[in-house]
Write an enzyme that holds these catalytic residues in place. Structure first.
Site, short mmCIF file in Angstrom:
data_model
loop_
_atom_site.label_atom_id
_atom_site.label_comp_id
_atom_site.label_asym_id
_atom_site.label_seq_id
_atom_site.Cartn_x
_atom_site.Cartn_y
_atom_site.Cartn_z
N ASP A 159 -103.78 29.57 26.43
CA ASP A 159 -103.11 28.62 27.31
C ASP A 159 -102.08 29.44 28.08
O ASP A 159 -101.11 29.94 27.49
CB ASP A 159 -102.43 27.51 26.50
CG ASP A 159 -101.84 26.43 27.39
OD1 ASP A 159 -101.37 25.40 26.85
OD2 ASP A 159 -101.83 26.60 28.63
N LYS A 187 -95.66 25.28 36.85
CA LYS A 187 -94.37 25.96 36.86
C LYS A 187 -94.31 27.10 37.85
O LYS A 187 -93.37 27.21 38.62
CB LYS A 187 -94.03 26.51 35.45
CG LYS A 187 -93.65 25.44 34.45
CD LYS A 187 -94.84 24.94 33.74
CE LYS A 187 -94.51 23.93 32.66
NZ LYS A 187 -95.77 23.28 32.17
N TRP A 189 -96.47 23.49 21.81
CA TRP A 189 -96.26 22.34 22.67
C TRP A 189 -96.90 21.16 21.97
O TRP A 189 -98.07 21.20 21.58
CB TRP A 189 -96.92 22.63 24.01
CG TRP A 189 -96.85 21.56 25.04
CD1 TRP A 189 -95.75 20.86 25.43
CD2 TRP A 189 -97.93 21.09 25.85
NE1 TRP A 189 -96.08 19.99 26.44
CE2 TRP A 189 -97.43 20.11 26.73
CE3 TRP A 189 -99.29 21.41 25.94
CZ2 TRP A 189 -98.21 19.45 27.66
CZ3 TRP A 189 -100.07 20.74 26.87
CH2 TRP A 189 -99.53 19.77 27.72
#
Lengths: 422, 452
Positions: free
Chosen positions: A235, A271, A154
């Site tokens: 993460d 999410k 990311w």
């Protein structure tokens, strides 16, 4: 009124005004910043008038009608907390209840580590905030350390550790030829990194590739990281969202815990609970004992205080309301599975369509990869053709957000991909 | 980096056992691992401790510590005057009616989603916030010279602004008043600025040390950043008069000092939103540049929702746009985009003229209650013949009063009267009620007459 009176010259000294007027801006030399690559995609999509347009750039879940979703369990939680007693400041470390429930998700419902109070944990501003807080903490307490970041990752990961002023290196991750994991090279990089380096790992549903290590591969990664005394920072932005089962998606973390690593975890509810704009997450750091956990937590708070003082309450209340109510929690688990299953279904459909069209290329990776994103292998030029000729929007690295694929557009998408790759 | 390892004797046996067990389990699956032997580096973490073993416990936050101590006290007459949050006459936190209404409206709107906000937050929120602080007719707004970005309350706005300054401004020093909110120096230091102070409060008069302020700002290097409390100075409650603000403005402009306003109490100080923004508007009116950190924590009671805005007033529109693009680069690696809930409430209220009016009424009621507490405390001390001049209680403005009591007296009041306040003698008037004023007056009277 008072201002106008004051401005009428009796109080204002005109020479001072003149001085200000002829000064040029202090910001003359400020350069316009480059546009965010991902946001640019959405902007272009919105501007497109074509009825066929498809947005597979968006990193947020969409239902089969291409619409954003607010989970039912979230709506119910919000109903319950509306008209809440107060909006007082949370403690610097955030909602204790939310953090407790969040740790259970990552470390296990009955985790001994939680019982022994060995985990320093604070509520954070979603995944970004958790990573940033950790990066700042790493800089402060391990100032000579560096972070190893997978290639690719990311994009914001690089920004976060850079702004925390932690030097960064990269490690091999994605294997373009196989569109899978470059496992051997990854292990080499782990072995070659100086002892005690920090490694950023995606716990599941790697962003942007969707390529995750297998369980065996995770065990080996754990082994080598341990041998070098590296610090493993996870993460985890997609727990539950990848396989549909939060426990399964936490497997990598559990392996590392079994192996005795003192890990750090950034967790996000953006999410898996669809709480994107609420900015709810958690940073945890596993310590040797309760005393150390208390010390570490207090230091994390010292970093949060001059950044935002204390985290926002609303999203945390939603999370703790859902997770502490067995029925709501059950509902949430069901809804997460629905989202994950839809994505998995679209992967199958996209691959199936491409194979039906007789594509000469292998599209196995579409179903091998997991989570929201598929690293299609499309070149930037092919992506541009998709956009210009077919009004299909994605980031130029060929990343497709499967969340943007629906039963209504999957054939169109497959056709277009076939056209530009045949 | 070589991780530091504590000696084996310092590890608890259970953690050593855990590591042994992990080793045993791992060796059992060694067949799955690659054939090449792994050489365990002698400095590896395998037998070692956490890389964070050296981390020591941070001191308690001085302000929060007050509430912690208060909570522990079983006394029925205890009083918490440390908290910087509004309380009703009944000592309860308050959610404004107009806020409840707004929340309900948002809840009932089924079309609302929770998608990510843009990096700079809700556009309407930013526009309305700029209007609120600068005035709807502000030339800076009309000329598109203001960029406003949604941030996490006042703290977040200060931090984002300071980070921008540390990266893009030629002067890396910020001058903060003495005293100031305890978190200010930390915010600026962590953002990468160096912090100096300017004289502000005069303990002998319990008012402004205006001469000292002018001298200190006058001798600051050209271009230095200066932190200004827009109104209701925290912790002293001492604000410059309009005349003094004008002098400050002239001095600062003549030395090209950059103003960075912290506006945490607009409307809460005098009860009037425009009045409390006068200092800022004065600076904007002269065409110069400034930074403004705005908070809705107190004036809308949105504390925990973390709603605020950073505005940068520039000399030209294209500059404002470039500045905004750079602010985004500060925000993205910090929290990506701001939280939606509180800002949505603000938008709902500010854009509806009826709700806006309701808000101004509730806001004035809060400010008036505080002003009334000041009067009551002042009268109570006078009635007791408490030695000293206590007029500063009614001269100071905003949530806090800097009583002038020293730490020994404060300690005494806590011990004997169960009054909780910060050791600098600051009391939150918001924590007082008509019922509790007499008790506080008794405590102050006793402290002053029995302790010096």
């Amino acid at each position: 009124m008072a201002i106008r009176r004051a401005m009428s010259g009796r109080i204002m000294d005109r020479t001072a005004v003149v001085g200000a007027r002829y000064m040029s801006s202090w910001w003359r030399s400020v350069q316009p910043a480059p546009k965010d690559p991902i946001l640019g995609v959405t902007e272009a999509f919105l501007a497109d008038q074509s009825p066929d347009k498809v947005n597979v750039g968006v990193g947020a879940y969409r239902d089969d009608n291409g619409k954003p979703v607010v989970l039912e369990c979230v709506r119910e939680a919000e109903r319950r907390i509306a008209g809440n007693l107060n909006m007082e400041y949370l403690p610097m470390g955030g909602s204790v209840k939310m953090v407790e429930e969040t740790l259970k998700l990552a470390y296990g419902e009955n985790s001994e580590l939680i019982k022994e109070k060995r985990i320093a944990a604070v509520q954070a501003l979603s995944g970004t905030g958790a990573c940033r807080l950790f990066a700042d903490f790493q800089k402060r307490f391990c100032p000579d350390s560096q972070i190893y970041i997978p290639v690719p990752t990311w994009a914001n990961h690089h920004n976060i550790w850079r702004d925390a002023q932690v030097p960064q290196k990269t490690y091999h991750y994605y294997h373009p030829e196989s569109k899978g994991l470059d496992f051997a090279a990854m292990i080499d990089d782990i072995k070659n990194a100086p002892n005690g380096s920090f490694f950023l790992l995606h716990a599941c549903a790697h962003n942007p590739t969707g390529v995750d290590p297998s369980e065996e591969q995770w065990r080996e990664i754990s082994h080598h990281i341990k041998a070098k005394g590296h610090f493993a920072f996870f993460d985890m932005a997609y727990q539950g969202f990848a396989s549909g089962d939060p426990e399964k998606d936490a497997k990598a973390i559990r392996i590392f815990l079994e192996d005795g690593h003192h890990i750090g975890i950034a967790q996000s509810y953006a999410k898996n609970m669809g709480l994107y704009s609420q900015r709810v997450g958690c940073l945890s750091v596993l310590c040797e004992d309760e005393k150390q956990a208390v010390a570490v937590k207090s230091q994390l708070q010292q970093l949060a205080r001059p950044m935002y003082s204390n985290p926002p309450v609303h999203g945390a209340l939603i999370v703790s309301t859902i997770l502490s109510d067995p029925d709501l929690k059950k509902q949430w688990l069901k809804e997460v599975k629905v989202m994950a299953d839809r994505i998995i279904g679209m992967r199958t459909a996209l691959r199936g369509n491409l194979e039906k069209l007789g594509s000469p290329l292998s599209w196995q990776h579409i179903t091998n990869q997991i989570g929201m994103f598929c690293y299609s292998g499309l070149t930037p030029e092919q992506v541009d053709r998709l956009t210009n000729e077919f009004h299909i929007y994605m980031t130029r690295n060929g990343r497709i957000s499967m969340a943007g694929v629906t039963t209504g557009n999957v054939e169109y998408l497959a056709n277009a991909i076939h056209e530009v790759t045949k | 980096m070589r991780p530091e390892f504590a000696s084996p004797s310092s590890s608890s046996s259970s953690s050593a056992d855990r590591r042994l067990n992990a080793l045993v389990r791992h060796l059992a699956t060694a067949s799955m691992v690659s054939q090449t032997a792994v050489a365990f580096s002698p400095t590896s973490g395998f037998h070692g401790d956490s890389v964070f073993s050296h981390v020591v416990r941070a001191p308690e936050d001085p302000i929060l510590g007050v509430t912690v101590a208060y909570n522990k006290d079983p006394s029925p007459v205890k009083l918490n005057l440390g908290v910087g949050a509004y309380r009703t006459e009944e000592g309860k936190p308050l959610v404004l009616n107009v806020v409840r209404k707004a929340e309900q409206m948002l809840l009932n709107d089924k079309s609302r989603v929770k998608e990510y906000l843009p990096i700079v937050g809700i556009a309407e929120f930013n526009k309305l916030s700029a209007k609120l602080i600068f005035g709807a007719d502000s030339p800076a707004i009309r000329e598109n010279r203001v960029t406003t970005v949604q941030c996490l309350s006042g703290t977040g706005s200060l931090r984002v602004g300071a980070e921008f300054l540390a990266r893009h401004y030629h002067q890396k020093t910020i001058y903060i008043p003495q005293p100031t909110w305890g978190n200010h120096p930390k915010v600026f230091t962590l953002a990468g600025l160096s912090v100096k102070t300017y004289r502000y409060y005069d303990p002998t008069t319990r008012g402004m040390n205006f001469q000292g302020l002018l001298e200190d700002l006058g001798s600051a290097p050209s271009g230095s950043i200066v932190l200004l409390h827009a109104c209701a100075h925290n912790p002293t409650g001492v604000d410059p008069t309009l005349q003094q603000w004008e002098q400050i403005r002239q001095l600062m402009r003549s030395k090209a000092l950059l103003p960075f306003f912290d506006s945490a109490y607009q409307g809460f100080a005098s009860g009037n939103l425009d009045e409390d923004a006068q200092s800022i508007r004065m600076f904007v009116a002269d065409g110069g540049e400034c930074f403004v950190a705005q908070s809705y924590a107190k004036n809308m009671g949105l504390y925990g929702e973390r709603v605020g805005a950073l505005s940068v007033v520039c000399r030209a529109a294209n500059v404002a746009s470039k500045v905004e693009s750079q602010l985004k680069l500060v925000i993205r690696p910090m929290f990506s985009n701001p939280p939606i809930h509180g800002a949505s409430i603000v938008v709902t209220i500010l854009k509806d003229s009826n709700m806006f009016n309701e808000w101004t009424i509730e806001l004035k009621a809060m400010a008036d209650r505080i002003i009334s507490m000041r009067k009551q405390l002042f009268d109570a001390l006078r009635a007791r013949g408490t030695p000293g001049d206590w007029s500063h209680i009614i001269k100071q403005i905003g949530m806090f009063t800097f009583t002038g009591l020293n730490s020994k007296q404060v300690e005494f009041m806590t011990r004997e009267y169960h009054i909780y306040m910060t050791s600098d003698g600051r009391i939150s008037m918001a924590g007082l009620s008509s019922k509790t004023v007499p008790h506080l007056a008794d405590a102050i009277h006793a402290a002053v007459t029995r302790m010096s």
